[in-house]
Scaffold this motif. Structure first.
Motif, PDB file in Angstrom:
ATOM      1  N   THR A 151     -30.591  72.746  50.275  1.00  0.00           N
ATOM      2  CA  THR A 151     -30.350  72.484  51.699  1.00  0.00           C
ATOM      3  C   THR A 151     -31.606  71.938  52.368  1.00  0.00           C
ATOM      4  OG1 THR A 151     -28.714  74.257  51.755  1.00  0.00           O
ATOM      5  CG2 THR A 151     -29.601  73.543  53.865  1.00  0.00           C
TER       6      THR A 151
ATOM      7  N   VAL B 159     -32.431  68.327  50.964  1.00  0.00           N
ATOM      8  CA  VAL B 159     -31.578  67.280  51.540  1.00  0.00           C
ATOM      9  C   VAL B 159     -32.022  66.961  52.964  1.00  0.00           C
ATOM     10  CG1 VAL B 159     -29.233  66.811  52.377  1.00  0.00           C
ATOM     11  CG2 VAL B 159     -29.577  67.691  50.078  1.00  0.00           C
TER      12      VAL B 159
ATOM     13  N   CYS C 259     -26.632  60.507  58.891  1.00  0.00           N
ATOM     14  CA  CYS C 259     -26.501  61.162  57.578  1.00  0.00           C
ATOM     15  C   CYS C 259     -27.001  62.600  57.637  1.00  0.00           C
ATOM     16  CB  CYS C 259     -27.288  60.386  56.533  1.00  0.00           C
ATOM     17  SG  CYS C 259     -26.538  58.807  56.109  1.00  0.00           S
TER      18      CYS C 259
ATOM     19  N   CYS D 247     -24.504  65.721  56.849  1.00  0.00           N
ATOM     20  CA  CYS D 247     -24.802  66.659  55.747  1.00  0.00           C
ATOM     21  C   CYS D 247     -24.917  68.087  56.269  1.00  0.00           C
ATOM     22  CB  CYS D 247     -26.081  66.247  55.033  1.00  0.00           C
ATOM     23  SG  CYS D 247     -25.824  64.838  53.938  1.00  0.00           S
ATOM     24  N   ASP D 248     -25.592  68.261  57.383  1.00  0.00           N
ATOM     25  CA  ASP D 248     -25.744  69.611  57.933  1.00  0.00           C
ATOM     26  C   ASP D 248     -24.423  70.176  58.434  1.00  0.00           C
ATOM     27  OD1 ASP D 248     -28.386  69.827  57.297  1.00  0.00           O
ATOM     28  OD2 ASP D 248     -29.131  69.298  59.283  1.00  0.00           O
TER      29      ASP D 248
END
Length: 181
Positions: free
Chosen positions: A67, A70, A99, A103-104
């Motif tokens: 996490t 990323v 992005c 993603c989060d």
């Protein structure tokens, strides 16, 4: 019933009042017996089905590292943009920001909503982020420990493999011993 109603109608007021009181008392007695019977059946069902039991999902260090990694990889170009906006361009900052947010949106809920629950009604509820699945406990054909790295509803390699009907899935809970008990 017809004969009882006819003979009741033939009586004087005192007998009718006495019959009414006896009838009301009998009805209340029957209602109490029915309520006690329902409570007994509910208690038996509760003992059979049990109380809801929730097991927190297990999250390993590698999942936290993934996490963070990323987020760092997606945020790094943003730091370059803020250092020299003319060089990097606004488009790259917008794409990286988009992005990062997307993603989060998918990763962070898996850290916050990660549990397995026996609902007390004979179902197994699995919650992992936005994913939520319910399976009847009676359909579980096999449970076994595994460390299979395939994609699953687990943020740990210390997993439990479930075979439900013809479907196979993996979960990870913090307290495996309690889950198997």
């Amino acid at each position: 019933w017809c004969f009882g109603a006819w003979s009741y109608a033939q009586q004087d007021d005192a007998v009718r009042t006495a019959c009414l009181v006896i009838g009301i008392a009998a009805a209340l007695g029957v209602a109490v017996l029915i309520a006690l019977s329902l409570k007994t059946h509910a208690d038996v069902l509760k003992d059979i089905m049990g109380e809801p039991m929730r097991f927190a999902g297990k999250v390993d260090g590698w999942y936290y590292a993934l996490t963070v990694g990323v987020n760092v990889m997606l945020a790094w170009p943003l730091t370059s943009f803020f250092a020299d906006p003319a060089k990097e361009g606004v488009h790259s900052a917008v794409v990286c920001s988009l992005c990062l947010v997307l993603c989060d949106i998918f990763i962070i809920p898996t850290l916050l909503r990660n549990y397995v629950e026996f609902d007390g009604k004979g179902n197994l509820l699995i919650v992992f982020g936005f994913q939520k699945a319910t399976y009847p406990v009676s359909k579980i054909r096999r449970l076994r420990e595994t460390s299979n790295p395939l994609a699953s509803l687990a943020a740990s390699f210390d997993r439990i493999e479930l075979r439900i009907g013809y479907e196979e899935l993996m979960i990870a809970v913090k307290d495996k011993e309690e889950f198997f008990a």
